[in-house]
Design a protein around this motif. Structure first.
Motif, mmCIF file in Angstrom:
data_model
loop_
_atom_site.group_PDB
_atom_site.id
_atom_site.type_symbol
_atom_site.label_atom_id
_atom_site.label_comp_id
_atom_site.label_asym_id
_atom_site.label_seq_id
_atom_site.Cartn_x
_atom_site.Cartn_y
_atom_site.Cartn_z
ATOM 1 N N ARG A 90 44.735 -7.813 90.941
ATOM 2 C CA ARG A 90 44.259 -6.932 91.993
ATOM 3 C C ARG A 90 43.073 -7.600 92.672
ATOM 4 N NH1 ARG A 90 43.714 -2.296 87.686
ATOM 5 N NH2 ARG A 90 45.767 -1.316 87.673
ATOM 6 N N ILE A 91 43.038 -7.546 93.984
ATOM 7 C CA ILE A 91 41.888 -8.008 94.763
ATOM 8 C C ILE A 91 41.600 -6.941 95.805
ATOM 9 C CG2 ILE A 91 40.942 -9.784 96.281
ATOM 10 C CD1 ILE A 91 42.781 -11.805 95.029
ATOM 11 N N GLY A 92 40.341 -6.524 95.893
ATOM 12 C CA GLY A 92 39.998 -5.500 96.862
ATOM 13 C C GLY A 92 38.528 -5.498 97.206
ATOM 14 N N HIS A 93 38.193 -4.830 98.292
ATOM 15 C CA HIS A 93 36.800 -4.715 98.721
ATOM 16 C C HIS A 93 36.053 -3.804 97.747
ATOM 17 C CE1 HIS A 93 33.442 -3.029 101.127
ATOM 18 N NE2 HIS A 93 33.372 -4.268 101.595
ATOM 19 N N ALA A 94 34.855 -4.233 97.335
ATOM 20 C CA ALA A 94 34.113 -3.474 96.335
ATOM 21 C C ALA A 94 32.681 -3.170 96.747
ATOM 22 C CB ALA A 94 34.099 -4.236 95.004
ATOM 23 N N GLY A 95 32.307 -3.481 97.971
ATOM 24 C CA GLY A 95 30.941 -3.204 98.406
ATOM 25 C C GLY A 95 30.350 -4.369 99.169
ATOM 26 N N ASP A 96 29.021 -4.367 99.233
ATOM 27 C CA ASP A 96 28.298 -5.427 99.938
ATOM 28 C C ASP A 96 27.413 -6.179 98.956
ATOM 29 O OD1 ASP A 96 29.330 -4.654 102.467
ATOM 30 O OD2 ASP A 96 27.849 -3.026 102.535
ATOM 31 N N TRP A 97 27.129 -7.430 99.308
ATOM 32 C CA TRP A 97 26.218 -8.215 98.485
ATOM 33 C C TRP A 97 24.825 -7.632 98.584
ATOM 34 C CZ3 TRP A 97 28.371 -11.200 95.090
ATOM 35 C CH2 TRP A 97 29.601 -11.792 95.356
ATOM 36 N N LEU A 98 24.082 -7.627 97.472
ATOM 37 C CA LEU A 98 22.763 -7.035 97.441
ATOM 38 C C LEU A 98 21.801 -7.709 98.405
ATOM 39 C CD1 LEU A 98 22.346 -6.456 93.587
ATOM 40 C CD2 LEU A 98 23.012 -4.803 95.334
ATOM 41 N N ALA A 99 21.907 -9.042 98.525
ATOM 42 C CA ALA A 99 21.006 -9.763 99.422
ATOM 43 C C ALA A 99 21.234 -9.321 100.866
ATOM 44 C CB ALA A 99 21.226 -11.269 99.296
ATOM 45 N N GLY A 100 22.476 -9.146 101.248
ATOM 46 C CA GLY A 100 22.782 -8.718 102.607
ATOM 47 C C GLY A 100 22.383 -7.281 102.860
ATOM 48 N N ALA A 101 22.494 -6.431 101.832
ATOM 49 C CA ALA A 101 22.151 -5.015 102.004
ATOM 50 C C ALA A 101 20.675 -4.828 102.327
ATOM 51 C CB ALA A 101 22.529 -4.239 100.740
ATOM 52 N N ALA A 102 19.808 -5.719 101.796
ATOM 53 C CA ALA A 102 18.381 -5.603 102.031
ATOM 54 C C ALA A 102 18.014 -5.896 103.478
ATOM 55 C CB ALA A 102 17.626 -6.562 101.106
ATOM 56 N N GLU A 103 18.887 -6.602 104.195
ATOM 57 C CA GLU A 103 18.607 -6.969 105.577
ATOM 58 C C GLU A 103 19.107 -5.927 106.559
ATOM 59 O OE1 GLU A 103 20.490 -10.696 105.978
ATOM 60 O OE2 GLU A 103 19.212 -11.747 104.532
ATOM 61 N N GLN A 104 19.885 -4.954 106.092
ATOM 62 C CA GLN A 104 20.478 -3.969 106.998
ATOM 63 C C GLN A 104 19.560 -2.768 107.205
ATOM 64 O OE1 GLN A 104 24.360 -3.016 105.482
ATOM 65 N NE2 GLN A 104 25.124 -5.091 105.744
#
Length: 317
Positions: A303-317
């Motif tokens: 199984r391969i699927g989307h599981a969220g965002d990378w923590l480093a990228g989330a801090a920039e949003q």
């Protein structure tokens, strides 16, 4: 609070012997089971047992599916039992993996029968953990094969494309206690033991007919999961599994700071499945730099699927 133990396994005789042993250890335990063999026709067979009754009921669900069964009957039944008995065993249908069921117990909000504030099942009962029953002579073959559940006769749902390996590995990996249907001898059992040492290192192994109170998830390792699903950013290894090879079985870590090109990942899939019991991890794709893709395999199923965002990228949003 009423204690709840989730029991799973694909070996009916072994599961029933485990239930018998549980009832010997605690005559007051209530065993709740939903048989999903006729789920495709919108019918579920429910069985409720305790020291003085053995009730069988046929339930008709307007939308025959696993989530409907949990929401419309499992959760209300647990709510009705909460506070009236000391311990409940939720015996899962053989085709169910325990992790999504435990997620539903802790996340699905419902209104208890008879009124009261909306809550989850784990607000009303103490989820002690998961017990998985397996046959050590056949489990490893199941965990490394590519047969589907319909091919093995474990599912009649037309859209169920899971493999037996995904079911076998999913049940064992999420378990806090493993119950073996019989004692194992030398030979292939050594390889099975080596795999289980790495797949579920914190789970004690008991015999179906001679299990002790750990079968109720008492006195477990502090690192035991106890029915709590993991998050995408949690550690990939639980407990302290052996890192050295044993009986030809070993754990391999792959880590890279460069993202995968989609074609590179596609070309590697066959290698990821060859001789691998379990693969789990986070994938970074060059074409989706902000997204965490979760990959997991068991035997011939992946199984391969989307599981969220990378923590480093989330801090920039």
């Amino acid at each position: 609070m009423t204690e709840l133990v989730v029991l799973c396994g694909t070996e009916p005789d072994g599961v029933e012997r485990t239930i018998t042993r549980m009832r010997e250890l605690d005559p007051g335990v209530v065993v709740l089971h939903h048989d999903l063999r006729d789920l495709g026709r919108g019918v579920v067979h429910r069985r409720l047992r305790d020291a003085g009754r053995d009730e069988r009921t046929v339930l008709e669900l307007a939308h025959g599916c696993v989530s409907c069964t949990i929401r419309e009957d499992v959760l209300p039944t647990l709510a009705a039992l909460a506070g009236t008995v000391d311990r409940v065993v939720l015996h899962l249908d053989p085709r169910l993996e325990p992790e999504p069921v435990c997620w539903a117990l802790g996340a699905v909000v419902f209104e208890p029968p008879g009124g009261g504030e909306a809550c989850t099942a784990t607000d009303l009962v103490d989820l002690r953990g998961v017990v998985a029953v397996l046959d050590p002579d056949h489990w490893l073959d199941d965990a490394t094969g590519d047969a589907t559940l319909p091919e093995r006769g474990l599912s009649t749902l037309p859209d169920d494309e899971r493999t037996v390996a995904q079911l076998a590995v999913g049940q064992a990996e999420f378990a806090d206690v493993l119950v073996l249907t019989h004692a194992v001898g030398p030979g292939g059992a050594d390889r099975t033991a080596a795999v289980l040492d790495r797949l579920c290192p914190t789970a004690p192994r008991l015999l179906a007919g001679r299990a002790d109170h750990r079968v109720f998830c008492d006195g477990l390792d502090p690192a035991s999961r106890r029915g709590v699903p993991g998050g995408v950013h949690d550690p990939l290894l639980r407990g302290t599994p052996p890192l050295d090879a044993d009986s030809g079985v070993r754990t391999l870590l792959f880590s890279a700071r460069r993202p995968f090109h989609p074609d590179r990942l596609h070309d590697a899939i066959d290698s990821l499945l060859d001789g691998v019991v379990r693969a789990r991890g986070r994938v970074w794709l060059a074409t989706r730099p902000g997204a965490v893709l979760w990959v997991e395999s068991a035997g011939g199923g992946m199984r391969i699927g989307h599981a969220g965002d990378w923590l480093a990228g989330a801090a920039e949003q």
